[in-house]
Write an enzyme that holds these catalytic residues in place. Structure first.
Site, mmCIF file in Angstrom:
data_model
loop_
_atom_site.group_PDB
_atom_site.id
_atom_site.type_symbol
_atom_site.label_atom_id
_atom_site.label_comp_id
_atom_site.label_asym_id
_atom_site.label_seq_id
_atom_site.Cartn_x
_atom_site.Cartn_y
_atom_site.Cartn_z
ATOM 1 N N ARG A 59 0.828 -1.096 -0.147
ATOM 2 C CA ARG A 59 -0.087 0.369 -0.336
ATOM 3 C C ARG A 59 0.663 0.979 -0.038
ATOM 4 O O ARG A 59 1.999 1.177 0.623
ATOM 5 C CB ARG A 59 -0.786 0.107 1.472
ATOM 6 N N ASP A 91 -3.522 5.176 -2.764
ATOM 7 C CA ASP A 91 -4.476 5.564 -2.583
ATOM 8 C C ASP A 91 -4.789 6.025 -4.271
ATOM 9 O O ASP A 91 -6.079 6.562 -3.254
ATOM 10 C CB ASP A 91 -4.881 5.870 -1.065
ATOM 11 N N GLY A 105 -10.283 8.742 9.822
ATOM 12 C CA GLY A 105 -10.213 9.343 9.121
ATOM 13 C C GLY A 105 -11.232 8.825 7.886
ATOM 14 O O GLY A 105 -11.779 7.466 7.785
ATOM 15 N N ASP A 143 -13.338 8.300 19.247
ATOM 16 C CA ASP A 143 -14.431 6.994 18.738
ATOM 17 C C ASP A 143 -15.188 7.406 18.586
ATOM 18 O O ASP A 143 -16.072 8.195 19.424
ATOM 19 C CB ASP A 143 -13.968 6.153 19.976
#
EC number: 2.7.2.1
Length: 400
Positions: free
Chosen positions: A91, A148, A212, A284
């Site tokens: 990646r 990406d 994100g 969170d």
């Protein structure tokens, strides 16, 4: 063929080993605390989960060797020798304008990645470190870079250009690139497959909502716009990132509050988003939901700001595509938060978006729209690693 997928972070190395015969995951895990005291390896093989520790700091090369030793070990391994690994897929966060698709990693590619390092200073250097580690430990094994940004290379100029002096683009490539492309591509393909349609006939809006977050407009099977820009800071409200804001605010913070470049950068990337809106109590969304249910006004406000921003983007992308056929929610929040999906879709009936409340309460993969909804609303579990493995397999298979 067996493909090892690697995602190297600044202090971590995630891995998955795929058997491409049936696309099954043979083993996966992560090495954490690279470069720090007491690094550890979390390793999963089937239902077995094992944790290994070391006392001394290690580098990425050591971490990869540790992973490979475990994959081939008599007790925990899933392969007999390293020769069984046919290729390694990496990646890479930022491909710039040079890489508009996945590529076989050569010396020329590595040189280009070194040149582009400054485009993603937080992500590309560790991605490169992972590539160098693989070269050192598995010198004979072909490597593929999966970017990406690549899926968004099809964005038209009207979507990727900023209204800045054009010389900034021509000289320094300051433009919108977009991120999470591997995830958006995977869920779009998966949606088309499940609906029995070809990707090219669908107008899709894909919302990748993790810590994100980004949203992408996909028409004719191609990304035509996305919310992240030159960096992953633009766009949606995120866990700790601000998303869109008046560009004069950072200037004001430096001038009026005496903040440095680094302090502003840190505030926008690590202290903003829902984290900032609830005074740094949590980033969170599960905490935000729990607090909102308990009557916490700040949590409610943070949730409303988060969902409102996404709703605006969905409306905007429906406008540029002349409508929408499929709306996808994916990643940690997108897959697991019925309340976020409900608040985002509320009031979008005029676009043909109508949720089924009961179906929406499910988690993971599901069609969650009502039977009479003109738009299919789906929750799809993303699988970026599988997408990287597929691209790697296709490229390496073409070499033989």
């Amino acid at each position: 063929m067996k493909i090892l997928v690697l995602n190297a972070g600044s202090s971590s190395l995630k891995f998955q080993l795929f058997d491409m015969e049936d696309e099954s995951v043979m083993a996966k895990g992560i090495v954490e605390r690279i470069g720090l005291d007491k690094p550890f390896l979390s390793y999963s093989k089937g239902t077995d989960k094992i944790k290994f520790d070391k006392e001394e700091p290690i580098n990425h090369k050591d971490a990869l060797q540790w992973v490979l030793n475990t994959l081939t070990s008599h007790e925990y391994g899933v392969i007999t020798t390293l020769q069984e690994i046919g290729a390694v897929g990496h990646r890479v966060v930022h491909g710039g304008e040079e890489f508009t698709g996945s590529v076989l990693i050569t010396e020329e590619v590595i040189e280009a990645l070194e040149r582009n390092k400054n485009l993603a200073p937080l992500h590309n250097p560790p991605n490169l470190t992972g590539i160098y580690a693989t070269k050192a430990v598995l010198p004979e094994v072909p490597m593929v870079g999966v970017f990406d940004t690549a899926f968004h290379a099809t964005m038209p100029e009207r979507a990727y250009l900023y209204a800045l002096p054009i010389e900034l683009y021509e000289k320094y490539k300051v433009r919108r690139y977009g991120f999470h492309g591997t995830s958006h591509r995977y869920v779009a393909m998966e949606a088309a497959r499940r609906l029995g349609k070809t990707l090219s006939e669908l107008r899709i809006i894909s919302a990748h909502l993790g810590n994100g977050a980004s949203v992408c407009a996909i028409q004719g099977g191609k990304s035509i716009d996305t919310s992240m820009g030159f960096t992953p800071l633009e766009g949606l409200v995120m866990g700790t990132r601000s998303g869109d804001l008046d560009p004069a605010i950072p200037i004001w913070m430096m001038r009026e509050l005496g903040m440095s470049f680094d302090e502003v950068d840190n505030l926008l990337n690590k202290k903003s988003g829902v984290f900032g809106l609830v005074r740094g109590r949590s980033f969170d969304m599960r905490d935000i939901e729990d607090w909102m249910a308990a009557g916490d006004e700040e949590a409610k406000k943070a949730m409303e700001v988060y969902c409102y921003r996404l709703k605006k983007y969905i409306g905007g992308y429906a406008a540029v595509m002349g409508g929408v056929d499929v709306l996808i929610f994916t990643a940690g929040v997108g897959e697991n938060s019925p309340i976020v999906r409900e608040m985002v879709c509320e009031g979008l009936e005029f676009l043909g978006i109508k949720l089924d409340k009961e179906k929406n309460n499910s988690r993971g993969d599901a069609i969650i729209s009502a039977a009479d909804s003109k738009v299919v609303v789906m929750s799809i579990k993303t699988n970026e690693e599988l997408m990287i493995a597929r691209d790697t397999y296709e490229i390496v298979r073409g070499l033989t």
